[in-house]
Write a protein that holds these residues in place. Structure first.
Motif, PDB file in Angstrom:
ATOM      1  N   VAL A 119       0.860  -1.181   0.000  1.00  0.00           N
ATOM      2  CA  VAL A 119       0.000   0.000   0.000  1.00  0.00           C
ATOM      3  C   VAL A 119       0.899   1.234   0.000  1.00  0.00           C
ATOM      4  CG1 VAL A 119      -1.826  -1.176   1.311  1.00  0.00           C
ATOM      5  CG2 VAL A 119      -0.154   0.253   2.525  1.00  0.00           C
ATOM      6  N   ALA A 120       0.357   2.363  -0.442  1.00  0.00           N
ATOM      7  CA  ALA A 120       1.087   3.634  -0.386  1.00  0.00           C
ATOM      8  C   ALA A 120       0.221   4.664   0.316  1.00  0.00           C
ATOM      9  CB  ALA A 120       1.438   4.115  -1.793  1.00  0.00           C
ATOM     10  N   LEU A 121       0.851   5.521   1.085  1.00  0.00           N
ATOM     11  CA  LEU A 121       0.157   6.619   1.755  1.00  0.00           C
ATOM     12  C   LEU A 121       0.720   7.930   1.242  1.00  0.00           C
ATOM     13  CD1 LEU A 121      -0.153   5.672   5.536  1.00  0.00           C
ATOM     14  CD2 LEU A 121      -2.006   6.498   4.064  1.00  0.00           C
ATOM     15  N   THR A 122      -0.159   8.851   0.854  1.00  0.00           N
ATOM     16  CA  THR A 122       0.322  10.135   0.344  1.00  0.00           C
ATOM     17  C   THR A 122      -0.695  11.222   0.669  1.00  0.00           C
ATOM     18  OG1 THR A 122       1.074  11.280  -1.663  1.00  0.00           O
ATOM     19  CG2 THR A 122      -0.682   9.698  -1.939  1.00  0.00           C
ATOM     20  N   LYS A 123      -0.208  12.435   0.804  1.00  0.00           N
ATOM     21  CA  LYS A 123      -1.088  13.608   0.872  1.00  0.00           C
ATOM     22  C   LYS A 123      -0.262  14.826   0.523  1.00  0.00           C
ATOM     23  CE  LYS A 123      -0.803  14.724   5.829  1.00  0.00           C
ATOM     24  NZ  LYS A 123      -1.586  15.204   6.984  1.00  0.00           N
ATOM     25  N   ALA A 124      -0.941  15.895   0.126  1.00  0.00           N
ATOM     26  CA  ALA A 124      -0.244  17.118  -0.297  1.00  0.00           C
ATOM     27  C   ALA A 124       0.655  17.635   0.814  1.00  0.00           C
ATOM     28  CB  ALA A 124      -1.273  18.180  -0.686  1.00  0.00           C
ATOM     29  N   GLY A 125       1.882  17.956   0.473  1.00  0.00           N
ATOM     30  CA  GLY A 125       2.809  18.549   1.429  1.00  0.00           C
ATOM     31  C   GLY A 125       3.434  17.574   2.407  1.00  0.00           C
ATOM     32  N   ALA A 126       3.201  16.275   2.179  1.00  0.00           N
ATOM     33  CA  ALA A 126       3.680  15.280   3.142  1.00  0.00           C
ATOM     34  C   ALA A 126       4.615  14.263   2.485  1.00  0.00           C
ATOM     35  CB  ALA A 126       2.493  14.542   3.767  1.00  0.00           C
TER      36      ALA A 126
ATOM     37  N   ALA B 255      -4.802   6.628   9.623  1.00  0.00           N
ATOM     38  CA  ALA B 255      -5.476   7.706  10.354  1.00  0.00           C
ATOM     39  C   ALA B 255      -4.445   8.611  11.026  1.00  0.00           C
ATOM     40  CB  ALA B 255      -6.419   7.111  11.396  1.00  0.00           C
ATOM     41  N   ARG B 256      -3.408   8.025  11.601  1.00  0.00           N
ATOM     42  CA  ARG B 256      -2.362   8.822  12.258  1.00  0.00           C
ATOM     43  C   ARG B 256      -1.589   9.635  11.222  1.00  0.00           C
ATOM     44  NH1 ARG B 256      -1.396   6.797  17.559  1.00  0.00           N
ATOM     45  NH2 ARG B 256      -2.613   4.902  17.937  1.00  0.00           N
ATOM     46  N   TYR B 257      -1.351   9.044  10.065  1.00  0.00           N
ATOM     47  CA  TYR B 257      -0.682   9.756   8.968  1.00  0.00           C
ATOM     48  C   TYR B 257      -1.539  10.952   8.533  1.00  0.00           C
ATOM     49  CZ  TYR B 257       1.172  10.506   4.219  1.00  0.00           C
ATOM     50  OH  TYR B 257       1.694  11.051   3.070  1.00  0.00           O
ATOM     51  N   ALA B 258      -2.841  10.723   8.371  1.00  0.00           N
ATOM     52  CA  ALA B 258      -3.737  11.801   7.919  1.00  0.00           C
ATOM     53  C   ALA B 258      -3.741  12.956   8.909  1.00  0.00           C
ATOM     54  CB  ALA B 258      -5.153  11.257   7.733  1.00  0.00           C
ATOM     55  N   ALA B 259      -3.611  12.640  10.186  1.00  0.00           N
ATOM     56  CA  ALA B 259      -3.673  13.673  11.226  1.00  0.00           C
ATOM     57  C   ALA B 259      -2.329  14.370  11.427  1.00  0.00           C
ATOM     58  CB  ALA B 259      -4.138  13.052  12.543  1.00  0.00           C
ATOM     59  N   SER B 260      -1.274  13.854  10.792  1.00  0.00           N
ATOM     60  CA  SER B 260       0.068  14.424  10.996  1.00  0.00           C
ATOM     61  C   SER B 260       0.274  15.671  10.148  1.00  0.00           C
ATOM     62  CB  SER B 260       1.138  13.389  10.650  1.00  0.00           C
ATOM     63  OG  SER B 260       1.198  13.234   9.238  1.00  0.00           O
ATOM     64  N   GLU B 261       1.290  16.447  10.516  1.00  0.00           N
ATOM     65  CA  GLU B 261       1.580  17.711   9.835  1.00  0.00           C
ATOM     66  C   GLU B 261       2.128  17.458   8.427  1.00  0.00           C
ATOM     67  OE1 GLU B 261       1.848  21.855   9.665  1.00  0.00           O
ATOM     68  OE2 GLU B 261       1.144  20.685  11.366  1.00  0.00           O
ATOM     69  N   ASN B 262       3.120  16.612   8.343  1.00  0.00           N
ATOM     70  CA  ASN B 262       3.823  16.413   7.068  1.00  0.00           C
ATOM     71  C   ASN B 262       4.083  14.938   6.773  1.00  0.00           C
ATOM     72  OD1 ASN B 262       5.675  15.919   9.002  1.00  0.00           O
ATOM     73  ND2 ASN B 262       6.924  17.742   8.638  1.00  0.00           N
ATOM     74  N   GLY B 263       3.240  14.093   7.377  1.00  0.00           N
ATOM     75  CA  GLY B 263       3.372  12.663   7.141  1.00  0.00           C
ATOM     76  C   GLY B 263       4.281  11.961   8.128  1.00  0.00           C
ATOM     77  N   LEU B 264       4.970  12.743   8.955  1.00  0.00           N
ATOM     78  CA  LEU B 264       5.918  12.164   9.914  1.00  0.00           C
ATOM     79  C   LEU B 264       5.220  11.897  11.246  1.00  0.00           C
ATOM     80  CD1 LEU B 264       9.057  14.370   9.186  1.00  0.00           C
ATOM     81  CD2 LEU B 264       8.654  11.999   8.482  1.00  0.00           C
ATOM     82  N   VAL B 265       4.721  10.686  11.392  1.00  0.00           N
ATOM     83  CA  VAL B 265       4.096  10.277  12.651  1.00  0.00           C
ATOM     84  C   VAL B 265       5.228   9.869  13.608  1.00  0.00           C
ATOM     85  CG1 VAL B 265       2.577   8.567  13.736  1.00  0.00           C
ATOM     86  CG2 VAL B 265       2.047   9.477  11.452  1.00  0.00           C
ATOM     87  N   PRO B 266       5.193  10.349  14.863  1.00  0.00           N
ATOM     88  CA  PRO B 266       6.253   9.956  15.800  1.00  0.00           C
ATOM     89  C   PRO B 266       6.424   8.428  15.830  1.00  0.00           C
ATOM     90  CG  PRO B 266       4.881  11.652  16.775  1.00  0.00           C
ATOM     91  CD  PRO B 266       4.232  11.259  15.470  1.00  0.00           C
ATOM     92  N   TRP B 267       7.689   8.022  15.860  1.00  0.00           N
ATOM     93  CA  TRP B 267       8.049   6.610  15.727  1.00  0.00           C
ATOM     94  C   TRP B 267       7.217   5.684  16.611  1.00  0.00           C
ATOM     95  CZ3 TRP B 267      10.632   3.910  12.298  1.00  0.00           C
ATOM     96  CH2 TRP B 267      11.108   2.649  12.638  1.00  0.00           C
ATOM     97  N   ARG B 268       7.087   6.028  17.869  1.00  0.00           N
ATOM     98  CA  ARG B 268       6.409   5.119  18.817  1.00  0.00           C
ATOM     99  C   ARG B 268       4.900   5.070  18.601  1.00  0.00           C
ATOM    100  NH1 ARG B 268       9.654   5.769  24.554  1.00  0.00           N
ATOM    101  NH2 ARG B 268      11.719   5.585  23.623  1.00  0.00           N
TER     102      ARG B 268
END
Lengths: 133, 133
Positions: A59-66, A87-100
């Motif tokens: 699967v691939a996850l993408t969004k504008a600016g991320a 869901a966590r990716y969508a809620a993130s600022e730039n696609g970088l969900v904290p590792w943990r």
């Protein structure tokens, strides 16, 4: 916040022969991911090939600016975890969900990631620890 | 035509121990890629990690409205071929360079690709032959 897209490779055979009339593993994964409502802020879209055939299903996850991410070696049993990560990716600022906070499969089964278009050096070369990449 | 970006993972160790003071393989690849002028329409930018560490060295190609690609198992000896492929990618409509026009390493060493944002079903599921993905 831009909406995220979760692309699911529908044609993936996950390296296995597919019995005639049977759903390919990629289509089975797509069915599992779309059996319920999609997560908040996430569109789930099918695609024919993510060119990750040796590491399918993918699967691939993408969004504008991320950052865009591709994950592999997935099966329908991973659907809940994939949707949680999306869901966590969508809620993130730039696609970088904290590792943990990432699901285990996102920590261990990332195939690759692509920087956002026009990303700043601060995003591209933050001198971050490799573990959080 | 939008400009393309070739991201080069600078920190990649390609699975090898790096002697203290020696350039990591990723930095060597970046040096080889930037030794001359960049190809027409291509910006070459360094990045710290493409999360493709088990398949390094790696590069990513992206541009607005186009499929993004990640390639791996690369070395400085591949620089000319990578730059040729990047130029063809930059000149393409949506990142899809005809199969036979791609450098061999792009045909054989693709790790994954990510669809363009907002791509139409015609682009995502063209029922194309897998060989041209």
């Amino acid at each position: 916040m831009a909406r995220a897209t979760l692309y699911v490779c529908m044609t993936c055979k996950a390296g296995q022969p597919v019995t005639e009339g049977a759903l390919p593993p990629g289509a089975q994964l797509h069915a599992a991911l779309t059996a319920g409502d999609p997560p908040e802020g996430v569109d789930i879209i099918s695609v024919e090939c993510l060119s990750a055939c040796t590491q399918g299903c993918s699967v691939a996850l993408t969004k504008a600016g991320a950052w865009g991410y591709v994950y592999g070696r997935l099966s329908p049993e991973n659907a809940a975890e994939i949707l949680d990560g999306a869901a966590r990716y969508a809620a993130s600022e730039n696609g970088l969900v904290p590792w943990r906070e990432r699901p285990e499969i996102f920590r261990k089964q990332s195939i690759a990631r692509i920087p956002p278009l026009g990303a700043s050096p601060a995003i591209l070369t933050p001198n971050a620890r490799k573990v959080s990449a």
